[in-house]
Write a protein that holds these residues in place. Structure first.
Motif, PDB file in Angstrom:
ATOM      1  N   PRO A 112       0.824  -1.211   0.000  1.00 29.66           N
ATOM      2  CA  PRO A 112       0.000   0.000   0.000  1.00 29.66           C
ATOM      3  C   PRO A 112       0.856   1.258   0.000  1.00 29.66           C
ATOM      4  O   PRO A 112       1.901   1.323   0.652  1.00 29.66           O
ATOM      5  N   ARG A 113       0.424   2.261  -0.742  1.00 32.22           N
ATOM      6  CA  ARG A 113       1.142   3.526  -0.798  1.00 32.22           C
ATOM      7  C   ARG A 113       1.192   4.173   0.582  1.00 32.22           C
ATOM      8  O   ARG A 113       0.337   3.929   1.428  1.00 32.22           O
ATOM      9  N   PRO A 114       2.212   4.992   0.841  1.00 27.77           N
ATOM     10  CA  PRO A 114       2.339   5.596   2.171  1.00 27.77           C
ATOM     11  C   PRO A 114       1.159   6.503   2.498  1.00 27.77           C
ATOM     12  O   PRO A 114       0.621   7.190   1.618  1.00 27.77           O
ATOM     13  N   GLY A 115       0.761   6.492   3.776  1.00 30.95           N
ATOM     14  CA  GLY A 115      -0.329   7.333   4.231  1.00 30.95           C
ATOM     15  C   GLY A 115       0.175   8.689   4.677  1.00 30.95           C
ATOM     16  O   GLY A 115       1.278   9.125   4.338  1.00 30.95           O
ATOM     17  N   ALA A 116      -0.655   9.347   5.509  1.00 28.16           N
ATOM     18  CA  ALA A 116      -0.307  10.678   5.991  1.00 28.16           C
ATOM     19  C   ALA A 116       0.966  10.662   6.829  1.00 28.16           C
ATOM     20  O   ALA A 116       1.679  11.668   6.912  1.00 28.16           O
ATOM     21  N   ASP A 117       1.272   9.492   7.434  1.00 27.44           N
ATOM     22  CA  ASP A 117       2.486   9.396   8.248  1.00 27.44           C
ATOM     23  C   ASP A 117       3.741   9.143   7.413  1.00 27.44           C
ATOM     24  O   ASP A 117       4.851   9.071   7.942  1.00 27.44           O
ATOM     25  N   TRP A 165       5.091   3.273   4.341  1.00 27.22           N
ATOM     26  CA  TRP A 165       4.525   2.319   3.390  1.00 27.22           C
ATOM     27  C   TRP A 165       3.863   1.181   4.158  1.00 27.22           C
ATOM     28  O   TRP A 165       4.350   0.747   5.194  1.00 27.22           O
ATOM     29  N   GLY A 166       2.761   0.674   3.647  1.00 27.89           N
ATOM     30  CA  GLY A 166       2.045  -0.400   4.325  1.00 27.89           C
ATOM     31  C   GLY A 166       2.802  -1.707   4.281  1.00 27.89           C
ATOM     32  O   GLY A 166       3.646  -1.941   3.405  1.00 27.89           O
TER      33      GLY A 166
END
Length: 316
Positions: A113-118, A121-122
């Motif tokens: 998964p693409r990196p979130g707000a933090d 990367w998942g």
């Protein structure tokens, strides 16, 4: 474990190591991800059809997609027989199975998964205990066409173009090494002859790891050997463009390239003169089943080749 020997008219031998039992097929099990281990064992993950969906785009076993979470059965095949382990609560869409020391094992998704707000990367890798219990999860990069583990539990990855150019820091180098805590342990730096574009396959030879990759067509395909204990890297042009399988023993190697979704492969034998790998023989080998992607893995001079639901061993 070896059941049958087959060869073409030139005498090239391939030994049948294992086939999915008819009883498993009758019960609705599908053989999906697989790996060979450094002790000569074969591991295959079976999943029942009730946990799967069939894609209209995939070929062979790649067409089956698990519904998350799912339950599988790990079959480990050795000279002493088969051992089966139930694996529950798998929460990813695997592309690779790999063996770790002390009967632990690893499932890895080719994408993460693409990196979130933090900015993180998942996870796309899960470590399991010998009993099939999840122990740890982490990320080993994005877009992984080739993955192998060494005899000490190191994880080695070669990336595809979407990973190399997709922003993940380790994937961007094209090749990487990891430990089972998800820490990057090795990167190629500037020690490769060109920048990788896509990983092809991988092998081990004793304590050394081989990663096979290609770059833009003018530069071709390379065989890169890494010595994990020292970080030493050597690379040489491959005698086969974009092989699906590779195994090496000293100055001899065997490489295969599939005729996609057909029952034949091109088999090449090669020899190293201290400077260059040169093909010494090329043949077409008929095999028991159709050959699709992620079909080959090399261990200590033995090429394991998946052909449908039958696994062959070919010696370098």
């Amino acid at each position: 474990m070896t059941r049958q020997r087959m060869s073409d008219d030139s005498g090239i031998a391939a030994h049948e190591a294992w086939s999915l039992p008819a009883a498993d097929t009758f019960r609705g099990h599908r053989a999906l991800w697989w790996s060979a281990g450094p002790a000569g064992e074969l591991a295959v993950m079976l999943v029942h059809r009730r946990h799967l969906e069939r894609s209209r785009y995939g070929k062979g076993w790649h067409a089956w997609r698990p519904k998350n979470p799912f339950t599988g059965e790990l079959v480990t095949v050795t000279a002493q027989g088969e051992r089966r382990t139930t694996v529950e609560n798998v929460r990813l869409w695997p592309s690779h199975l790999a063996l770790l020391p002390d009967s632990r094992f690893l499932l890895v998704s080719g994408r993460t998964p693409r990196p979130g707000a933090d900015g993180l990367w998942g996870p796309n890798a899960m470590v399991f205990s010998p009993s099939g219990t999840p122990e740890n999860e982490f990320c080993v990069g994005d877009d992984i066409p080739a993955l192998i583990t060494d005899r000490h539990g190191g994880i080695w990855t070669a990336y595809g173009d979407e990973g190399i150019y997709g922003g993940h820091p380790e994937s961007g180098a094209g090749l990487a090494g990891w430990d089972t805590e998800g820490r990057a342990t090795w990167a190629p730096g500037d020690r490769l002859p060109a920048h990788p574009l896509e990983g092809c396959t991988a092998a081990t030879e004793g304590d050394r790891v081989w990663l096979v990759w290609y770059t833009h067509s003018r530069s071709g395909t390379f065989l890169t050997r890494v010595t994990p204990s020292t970080g030493e890297v050597t690379s040489h042009p491959s005698p086969v463009h974009q092989p699906d399988g590779f195994a090496v023993r000293g100055d001899r190697a065997v490489l295969t390239r599939r005729d996609h979704d057909r029952r034949t492969v091109e088999l090449t034998r090669a020899k190293f003169d201290g400077t260059t790998w040169t093909a010494t023989d090329r043949r077409t080998l008929r095999v028991p089943g159709r050959v699709v992607g992620r079909c080959g893995q090399g261990r200590d001079g033995t090429l394991w080749l998946r052909t449908g639901d039958t696994w062959l061993r070919i010696e370098a």
